[in-house]
Design a protein around this motif. Structure first.
Motif, short mmCIF file in Angstrom:
data_model
loop_
_atom_site.label_atom_id
_atom_site.label_comp_id
_atom_site.label_asym_id
_atom_site.label_seq_id
_atom_site.Cartn_x
_atom_site.Cartn_y
_atom_site.Cartn_z
N THR A 1 0.13 -2.85 0.85
CA THR A 1 0.78 -4.11 0.46
C THR A 1 2.30 -4.00 0.44
OG1 THR A 1 0.60 -3.45 -1.87
CG2 THR A 1 -1.19 -4.80 -1.01
N ARG A 2 2.84 -2.91 0.97
CA ARG A 2 4.26 -2.63 0.77
C ARG A 2 5.19 -3.66 1.38
NH1 ARG A 2 2.59 0.09 5.13
NH2 ARG A 2 4.00 0.48 6.87
N LYS A 3 4.68 -4.40 2.38
CA LYS A 3 5.58 -5.34 3.07
C LYS A 3 5.80 -6.61 2.26
CE LYS A 3 4.90 -3.49 7.55
NZ LYS A 3 6.00 -2.82 8.14
N PHE B 1 3.99 8.01 8.34
CA PHE B 1 3.78 6.68 8.91
C PHE B 1 5.05 5.84 9.02
CE2 PHE B 1 4.78 3.95 5.43
CZ PHE B 1 4.92 4.89 4.42
N SER B 2 6.09 6.15 8.27
CA SER B 2 7.19 5.18 8.08
C SER B 2 7.88 4.82 9.39
CB SER B 2 8.22 5.76 7.10
OG SER B 2 9.35 4.92 7.06
N ALA B 3 8.03 3.50 9.60
CA ALA B 3 8.71 3.03 10.81
C ALA B 3 10.16 2.69 10.51
CB ALA B 3 8.00 1.79 11.33
N GLY B 4 10.52 2.66 9.21
CA GLY B 4 11.89 2.32 8.83
C GLY B 4 12.09 0.82 8.63
N THR B 5 11.01 0.09 8.44
CA THR B 5 11.13 -1.37 8.26
C THR B 5 11.89 -1.68 6.97
OG1 THR B 5 8.93 -1.48 9.22
CG2 THR B 5 9.81 -3.53 8.30
N ARG B 6 11.50 -1.04 5.89
CA ARG B 6 12.16 -1.29 4.59
C ARG B 6 13.66 -1.01 4.70
NH1 ARG B 6 9.79 -3.36 0.89
NH2 ARG B 6 8.26 -1.79 0.38
N GLY B 7 14.00 0.16 5.24
CA GLY B 7 15.41 0.55 5.28
C GLY B 7 16.22 -0.37 6.17
N LEU C 1 17.40 4.99 -1.61
CA LEU C 1 16.66 6.05 -0.94
C LEU C 1 15.26 5.60 -0.53
CD1 LEU C 1 17.83 8.79 -3.47
CD2 LEU C 1 18.93 8.14 -1.31
N ALA C 2 15.18 4.96 0.62
CA ALA C 2 13.90 4.38 1.06
C ALA C 2 13.19 5.27 2.08
CB ALA C 2 14.14 2.99 1.66
N ALA C 3 13.81 6.37 2.49
CA ALA C 3 13.16 7.23 3.49
C ALA C 3 11.89 7.83 2.90
CB ALA C 3 14.12 8.34 3.91
N LYS D 1 9.10 4.85 -4.46
CA LYS D 1 7.90 5.66 -4.68
C LYS D 1 6.74 4.98 -3.96
CE LYS D 1 7.20 8.75 -6.92
NZ LYS D 1 7.16 10.11 -6.34
N LEU D 2 6.16 5.72 -3.04
CA LEU D 2 5.00 5.18 -2.31
C LEU D 2 3.73 5.87 -2.80
CD1 LEU D 2 3.89 3.54 0.25
CD2 LEU D 2 3.78 5.80 1.28
N GLU D 3 2.72 5.08 -3.05
CA GLU D 3 1.40 5.64 -3.35
C GLU D 3 0.34 4.84 -2.61
OE1 GLU D 3 0.75 8.39 -4.78
OE2 GLU D 3 2.70 8.83 -5.68
N GLY E 1 8.52 0.83 -6.69
CA GLY E 1 7.22 1.36 -6.31
C GLY E 1 6.54 0.44 -5.30
N ASN E 2 5.82 1.03 -4.40
CA ASN E 2 5.02 0.21 -3.46
C ASN E 2 3.76 0.94 -3.03
OD1 ASN E 2 7.28 0.51 -0.53
ND2 ASN E 2 6.60 2.04 -1.96
N LEU E 3 2.77 0.13 -2.66
CA LEU E 3 1.49 0.67 -2.21
C LEU E 3 1.41 0.53 -0.69
CD1 LEU E 3 -0.67 -0.94 -5.00
CD2 LEU E 3 -0.34 1.53 -4.68
#
Ligand code: PAZ
Length: 389
Positions: free
Chosen positions: A335-337, A103-109, A217-219, A304-306, A330-332
């Motif tokens: 709610t990760r944003k 799913f990752s769009a790269g927003t965090r990075g 390391l957010a990938a 760490k994503l869960e 860690g993020n869910l």
């Protein structure tokens, strides 16, 4: 404002050749293998993976670019961060038509990279090709087409619409300043294999930076992949149209084809040609190698994503204990944003929240359920019962 320890806690397992690490005698006899030596399990996994999988075509070029970038900034005494961002793909075929993605769009990075630049870091932005990039992220991948931000003025020049001008000017100036000072190097990857090769090369280059190097390391890195010996060359077929053709071939090559096509289940319930069973191996966990061998003096932050709130903190603590680095964030998924938990050695786990944007509130359906103010810090995650159905 979170205090990170100056150096990693020293534990027996933080040494590459520690007594506590499992040691393995190499069982390889091939001449192309390095000489037999006592190696840790992590070292053997590294040697095998990078021997058995092909280096990506762009590795040399990207490594050279990263080296030049690191050398310049090391000479200037500038801190350098390697930000990894976006998801890795898992190809199912060598000539890849189909692949597994995440799913990752790269927003965090991309967002973090902007903040690192603002904080004076030079940033190597190792990202999934076509995922969000620092600064341009404000205008790409949005619900608006970028052309919707612009109009043609009476003299024929193209200008930003009035309501976007202030923000666009700010973003443009920041982007140009980063470019002009050579503070941002963007390097793309696509597959899990591309990512692992280039991550290793750049991490090793970052050794020269000592503690001025940060690895962030957010990938979203795939945990599973198809190993090269099981990957078919051509597009996996969904019909038996090629069977007749196959029958005409000699039996030796027929047998070869069957071995190659072991991604197909042979269950008689559904015709073989209609089923696809994907058989994946685990991707070796190279964080240990990174921490102990590739960039042992750098500061290392992993994510760490869960999706299950019950296991997130435990998994983050486990990762920290196992790899002995500085911080796990860690993020869910839902709610990760606006909410993460910092898990660092010797420190209390800390939940950090930012206000939810209108867009996030719309997506989550959580408005009016949980309050959050700028930089709020807590000891617990948002209550799962407040999450949308
Ligand atoms: O790219 P994004 O902003 O949509 O998501 C960021 C993230 C959830 C991928 C990142 O914060 C993260 O947790 N990365 C590590 C994922 C993992 O391998 O556990």
């Amino acid at each position: 404002s979170f205090n990170l320890p100056d150096s990693r806690p020293v534990s027996p397992s933080s040494s590459l050749f520690s007594e506590s690490s499992q040691t393995t005698m190499s069982s390889y006899t091939s001449n192309s293998r390095p000489a037999l030596a006592r190696q840790t399990t992590a070292e053997v996994a590294e040697r095998d993976y990078f021997h058995e999988n092909p280096a990506p075509a762009a590795l040399e070029e990207h490594t050279a670019q990263a080296k030049a970038f690191i050398d310049v900034h090391a000479a200037a005494g500038r801190r350098v961060v390697l930000v990894t961002s976006g998801g890795t793909t898992v190809p199912l075929e060598r000539q890849t038509v189909r692949f597994i993605d995440n799913f990752s769009a790269g927003t965090r990075g991309a967002t973090s990279a902007e903040y690192f630049l603002e904080a004076g870091y030079a940033v190597i932005f190792l990202h999934r090709q076509f995922s969000l990039l620092p600064y341009s992220r404000h205008y790409s991948h949005t619900t608006n087409c970028f052309l919707d931000f612009l109009h043609e003025s009476s003299d024929g020049s193209i200008v930003a619409n009035e309501e976007y001008q202030e923000k666009m000017q700010k973003v443009l100036r920041q982007y140009n300043a980063a470019k002009k000072s050579n503070l941002l190097l963007t390097l793309p990857f696509t597959t899990i294999n591309d990512y692992l090769f280039v991550l290793r090369s750049i991490s090793q280059l970052m050794r020269t930076l000592g503690s001025s190097g940060l690895l962030y390391l957010a990938a979203a890195v795939s945990d599973f992949f198809v190993p090269p010996e099981r990957m078919v060359e051509h597009k996996i077929q969904s019909t038996n149209a090629t069977d007749v053709q196959k029958e005409e071939r000699d039996s030796a090559s027929k047998q070869e084809e069957e071995e190659v096509f072991d991604n197909f289940d042979s269950s008689p319930a559904v015709p073989r040609s209609k089923r696809l069973i994907v058989d994946l191996d685990p991707v070796p966990k190279f964080l240990k190698n990174l921490v102990d061998g590739w960039a042992p003096e750098g500061m290392i932050v992993s994510f760490k994503l869960e999706t299950d709130p019950e296991i997130l903190v435990h998994k983050a603590q486990y990762s920290l204990e196992r790899y002995q680095h500085h911080l796990v964030i860690g993020n869910l998924l839902p709610t990760r944003k606006w909410e993460v938990v910092f898990v660092a050695p010797g420190q209390k786990d800390t939940w950090i929240r930012v206000p939810r944007s209108k867009k996030n509130r719309r997506i989550s359906g959580m408005e009016n359920t949980v309050g959050a103010s700028a930089g709020e810090i807590g000891e617990k995650p948002l209550d799962p019962k407040d999450l949308p159905e």
